[in-house]
Motif scaffolding. Structure first.
Motif, PDB file in Angstrom:
ATOM      1  N   PHE A  72      -2.594  14.562   3.650  1.00  0.00           N
ATOM      2  CA  PHE A  72      -2.884  13.356   2.874  1.00  0.00           C
ATOM      3  C   PHE A  72      -3.446  13.706   1.502  1.00  0.00           C
ATOM      4  O   PHE A  72      -4.426  14.470   1.399  1.00  0.00           O
TER       5      PHE A  72
ATOM      6  N   GLN B 248       3.739  18.183   1.974  1.00  0.00           N
ATOM      7  CA  GLN B 248       4.170  18.893   3.173  1.00  0.00           C
ATOM      8  C   GLN B 248       4.694  20.270   2.784  1.00  0.00           C
ATOM      9  O   GLN B 248       5.787  20.393   2.224  1.00  0.00           O
TER      10      GLN B 248
ATOM     11  N   PRO C  79       2.449  17.076   7.236  1.00  0.00           N
ATOM     12  CA  PRO C  79       2.032  16.484   5.955  1.00  0.00           C
ATOM     13  C   PRO C  79       0.508  16.442   5.825  1.00  0.00           C
ATOM     14  O   PRO C  79      -0.199  16.214   6.805  1.00  0.00           O
TER      15      PRO C  79
ATOM     16  N   THR D  39       0.849  -1.195   0.000  1.00  0.00           N
ATOM     17  CA  THR D  39       0.000   0.000   0.000  1.00  0.00           C
ATOM     18  C   THR D  39       0.882   1.242   0.000  1.00  0.00           C
ATOM     19  O   THR D  39       1.866   1.309   0.742  1.00  0.00           O
TER      20      THR D  39
ATOM     21  N   SER E 115       0.790   5.534   0.143  1.00  0.00           N
ATOM     22  CA  SER E 115       0.062   6.779   0.398  1.00  0.00           C
ATOM     23  C   SER E 115       0.959   7.949   0.044  1.00  0.00           C
ATOM     24  O   SER E 115       2.170   7.888   0.236  1.00  0.00           O
TER      25      SER E 115
ATOM     26  N   LEU F  53       5.792  13.531  -0.047  1.00  0.00           N
ATOM     27  CA  LEU F  53       6.211  12.340   0.686  1.00  0.00           C
ATOM     28  C   LEU F  53       5.386  11.132   0.278  1.00  0.00           C
ATOM     29  O   LEU F  53       4.172  11.221   0.105  1.00  0.00           O
TER      30      LEU F  53
ATOM     31  N   GLN G 247      -8.539   5.915  -1.153  1.00  0.00           N
ATOM     32  CA  GLN G 247      -8.976   7.070  -0.356  1.00  0.00           C
ATOM     33  C   GLN G 247      -8.339   8.304  -0.946  1.00  0.00           C
ATOM     34  O   GLN G 247      -7.243   8.230  -1.513  1.00  0.00           O
ATOM     35  N   ARG G 248      -9.029   9.430  -0.780  1.00  0.00           N
ATOM     36  CA  ARG G 248      -8.500  10.667  -1.317  1.00  0.00           C
ATOM     37  C   ARG G 248      -8.727  11.789  -0.317  1.00  0.00           C
ATOM     38  O   ARG G 248      -9.788  11.858   0.307  1.00  0.00           O
TER      39      ARG G 248
ATOM     40  N   GLN H 183      -4.341   7.380  -1.359  1.00  0.00           N
ATOM     41  CA  GLN H 183      -3.740   6.092  -1.014  1.00  0.00           C
ATOM     42  C   GLN H 183      -4.097   5.076  -2.095  1.00  0.00           C
ATOM     43  O   GLN H 183      -5.235   5.036  -2.576  1.00  0.00           O
TER      44      GLN H 183
ATOM     45  N   TYR I 101       1.612  12.206   0.455  1.00  0.00           N
ATOM     46  CA  TYR I 101       1.342  13.371   1.293  1.00  0.00           C
ATOM     47  C   TYR I 101       2.074  14.578   0.715  1.00  0.00           C
ATOM     48  O   TYR I 101       3.154  14.445   0.130  1.00  0.00           O
TER      49      TYR I 101
ATOM     50  N   GLN J  83       2.684   3.229   8.811  1.00  0.00           N
ATOM     51  CA  GLN J  83       3.207   3.829   7.585  1.00  0.00           C
ATOM     52  C   GLN J  83       4.646   4.283   7.773  1.00  0.00           C
ATOM     53  O   GLN J  83       4.976   4.952   8.762  1.00  0.00           O
TER      54      GLN J  83
END
Lengths: 115, 116
Positions: free
Chosen positions: B45, B37, B43, B31, B33, B90, B56-57, B48, B35, B105
């Motif tokens: 999101f 920053q 950070p 998985t 994800s 990231l 997911q958003r 993912q 980010y 994570q």
């Protein structure tokens, strides 16, 4: 909405003293609370995490406490050393299957440990 | 065991251009994800990916899109760059767990994007 408040934004301590950083979260569905350390020019490094079925967790000089009722969690660093100087972030997340996996971060605390 | 790797390290683009950032997850992780920053902030999101799908958003416009490949690596694409897109991007990887669990994570070093 989902929000994590972190305090203080800056913290300066003498080497050997303790440091405490506090966070408050708004989403009552959150059940996972990691802490990350970020040094200049680097990505966040996981230092400790706690899940909602535990009230306290310790790893050598680092400990985290969680108060689910008050929606507070805190990072405690004892016997601080100059190499602990960095920016620390708290975060919160829901369980997988309930929009989990999305970390909501606090604004960060810049810790400075003076020799 | 290699951790999460990202490329490139730094990137400079001009407004309106498009950019692609790349991420290879930690060995054994499936998985990814992403980010964003901004300087001096935590950070935020973006989205993912798991099983090559966006799961997911966060609150980011459609200019931000992604992809996950069969080997679990991932790309982040940003179209029509704005000055405000300047940030450290990231990538974090994790391993899916049973329902109800929360993945741990692990972050890569990031890609510093500057938009002029």
């Amino acid at each position: 909405g989902e929000n994590v408040e972190q305090h203080p934004s800056t913290l300066s301590v003498q080497e050997g003293d303790s440091a405490v950083i506090k966070c408050t979260y708004s989403d009552s569905a959150s059940n996972y609370f990691p802490w990350y350390k970020q040094e200049l020019g680097k990505g966040p490094q996981l230092i400790i995490d706690i899940r909602s079925n535990v009230g306290e967790k310790k790893d050598q000089r680092i400990a985290v406490t969680l108060n689910k009722t008050a929606k507070h969690f805190s990072l405690h660093i004892t016997e601080t050393q100059p190499e602990d100087s960095a920016v620390y972030f708290c975060a919160a997340s829901r369980p997988r299957g309930n929009q989990g996996g999305k970390l909501i971060f606090g604004q960060g605390t810049e810790l400075s440990v003076k020799p | 065991d290699a951790g999460v790797t990202q490329s490139p390290t730094h990137l400079i683009k001009t407004r309106g251009q498009q950019v692609t950032l790349r991420c290879s997850p930690k060995s054994g992780h499936d998985t990814v994800s992403w980010y964003q920053q901004a300087l001096g902030q935590g950070p935020q999101f973006i989205f993912q990916y798991y099983e090559e799908e966006e799961r997911q958003r966060g609150n980011f416009p459609d200019r931000f899109s992604g992809h996950q490949f069969p080997n679990y690596s991932s790309e982040l694409n940003v179209n029509a760059l704005l000055l405000g897109d300047s940030a450290l991007y990231l990538c974090a990887s994790s391993h899916i767990r049973l329902a109800g669990g929360t993945d741990t994570q692990y972050f890569g070093p990031g890609t510093r994007l500057t938009v002029l």
